[in-house]
Design a protein around this motif. Sequence first.
Motif, PDB file in Angstrom:
ATOM      1  N   ALA A  38      29.573   5.334  33.005  1.00 51.39           N
ATOM      2  CA  ALA A  38      28.876   4.512  32.005  1.00 51.39           C
ATOM      3  C   ALA A  38      27.787   3.655  32.644  1.00 51.39           C
ATOM      4  O   ALA A  38      26.690   3.513  32.102  1.00 51.39           O
ATOM      5  CB  ALA A  38      29.878   3.625  31.272  1.00 51.39           C
ATOM      6  N   VAL A  39      28.087   3.074  33.811  1.00 45.12           N
ATOM      7  CA  VAL A  39      27.153   2.128  34.440  1.00 45.12           C
ATOM      8  C   VAL A  39      26.060   2.850  35.227  1.00 45.12           C
ATOM      9  O   VAL A  39      24.894   2.463  35.169  1.00 45.12           O
ATOM     10  CB  VAL A  39      27.920   1.146  35.356  1.00 45.12           C
ATOM     11  N   LEU A  40      26.439   3.895  35.950  1.00 42.31           N
ATOM     12  CA  LEU A  40      25.468   4.594  36.786  1.00 42.31           C
ATOM     13  C   LEU A  40      24.969   5.886  36.159  1.00 42.31           C
ATOM     14  O   LEU A  40      23.854   6.326  36.431  1.00 42.31           O
ATOM     15  CB  LEU A  40      26.082   4.885  38.156  1.00 42.31           C
ATOM     16  N   GLY A  41      25.817   6.496  35.335  1.00 40.04           N
ATOM     17  CA  GLY A  41      25.406   7.706  34.632  1.00 40.04           C
ATOM     18  C   GLY A  41      24.817   8.735  35.569  1.00 40.04           C
ATOM     19  O   GLY A  41      25.386   9.057  36.603  1.00 40.04           O
ATOM     20  N   ASN A  42      23.657   9.233  35.231  1.00 42.94           N
ATOM     21  CA  ASN A  42      22.999  10.233  36.078  1.00 42.94           C
ATOM     22  C   ASN A  42      21.798   9.625  36.800  1.00 42.94           C
ATOM     23  O   ASN A  42      20.808  10.295  37.048  1.00 42.94           O
ATOM     24  CB  ASN A  42      22.571  11.437  35.234  1.00 42.94           C
ATOM     25  N   ARG A  43      21.890   8.336  37.119  1.00 46.37           N
ATOM     26  CA  ARG A  43      20.756   7.655  37.742  1.00 46.37           C
ATOM     27  C   ARG A  43      20.709   7.947  39.247  1.00 46.37           C
ATOM     28  O   ARG A  43      21.106   7.140  40.072  1.00 46.37           O
ATOM     29  CB  ARG A  43      20.826   6.158  37.473  1.00 46.37           C
ATOM     30  N   VAL A  44      20.245   9.122  39.574  1.00 39.48           N
ATOM     31  CA  VAL A  44      20.068   9.509  40.969  1.00 39.48           C
ATOM     32  C   VAL A  44      18.700  10.151  41.133  1.00 39.48           C
ATOM     33  O   VAL A  44      18.071  10.571  40.162  1.00 39.48           O
ATOM     34  CB  VAL A  44      21.164  10.488  41.452  1.00 39.48           C
ATOM     35  N   ARG A  45      18.261  10.200  42.367  1.00 37.53           N
ATOM     36  CA  ARG A  45      17.009  10.878  42.697  1.00 37.53           C
ATOM     37  C   ARG A  45      17.361  12.270  43.217  1.00 37.53           C
ATOM     38  O   ARG A  45      17.809  12.406  44.356  1.00 37.53           O
ATOM     39  CB  ARG A  45      16.254  10.083  43.766  1.00 37.53           C
ATOM     40  N   PRO A  46      17.167  13.303  42.423  1.00 40.26           N
ATOM     41  CA  PRO A  46      17.614  14.635  42.832  1.00 40.26           C
ATOM     42  C   PRO A  46      16.883  15.201  44.037  1.00 40.26           C
ATOM     43  O   PRO A  46      17.366  16.142  44.660  1.00 40.26           O
ATOM     44  CB  PRO A  46      17.383  15.498  41.581  1.00 40.26           C
ATOM     45  N   ASP A  47      15.715  14.643  44.394  1.00 41.32           N
ATOM     46  CA  ASP A  47      15.014  15.162  45.568  1.00 41.32           C
ATOM     47  C   ASP A  47      15.705  14.773  46.864  1.00 41.32           C
ATOM     48  O   ASP A  47      15.320  15.236  47.928  1.00 41.32           O
ATOM     49  CB  ASP A  47      13.556  14.686  45.583  1.00 41.32           C
ATOM     50  N   ARG A  48      16.731  13.936  46.808  1.00 42.17           N
ATOM     51  CA  ARG A  48      17.462  13.526  48.011  1.00 42.17           C
ATOM     52  C   ARG A  48      18.896  14.014  47.995  1.00 42.17           C
ATOM     53  O   ARG A  48      19.764  13.465  48.653  1.00 42.17           O
ATOM     54  CB  ARG A  48      17.411  12.010  48.145  1.00 42.17           C
ATOM     55  N   ILE A  49      19.148  15.044  47.199  1.00 39.47           N
ATOM     56  CA  ILE A  49      20.491  15.603  47.060  1.00 39.47           C
ATOM     57  C   ILE A  49      20.419  17.118  47.223  1.00 39.47           C
ATOM     58  O   ILE A  49      19.503  17.751  46.718  1.00 39.47           O
ATOM     59  CB  ILE A  49      21.083  15.291  45.671  1.00 39.47           C
TER      60      ILE A  49
END
Length: 198
Positions: A38-49
């Motif tokens: 709920a808090v972080l959800g999908n908030r990632v930078r996919p270019d670093r994964i």
Amino acid sequence: CAPSQRSNCAMVEAAARYSVLQRATLKRIVGSEEVRAAVLGNRVRPDRICIAIVDGQIAGLISYRMDGEGSVWPDAARYRQHFGAIAGTVRYGLTQLTLRRGSPDELYLEGFKVDALAQGRGIGKALLHWLGREVIRRKKACWRTEASITADAAMYVYQSVGAEIVKTISLWPIGYVFDRHKIVVLRWKPASVDGAPA
């Protein structure tokens, strides 16, 4: 997403959720799997994964920080909305502290996971080799990470690709909170040719 890209978008979103849910420190700060979603959800930078997919399922992933920015991209407003103004601000600050690692000349390996059912198939080594190529592509000197001194499987994989232990750190007394009493700092550098990075 366009209809032709929906499966790729769904996989990126699944990788983002998977990445967020693997963070042990975020589990302690943010809470259960549901709260982190709920808090972080999908908030990632996919270019670093980089994710490993076996039979259409995510079997593992690796992610890194660069120049003070990592793959997880927390949002202070979401923290305050879920936990309240004061608790949300404190938890957001703690999250930022755990995520702000690394120096300008290196990549900091912040997330590394291979699912138990996929272990022993070379996935961990393949992910670390990808990270080594990222070091070269990003023109950095090395990648660095920390691991619990008792994480035998992870230590074996790190050292099998050439990472070296450069320091051992005691985390007493805060280590008791995170169940990590001692950690080792590991560093991997690309091979050099005639004194220049490969």
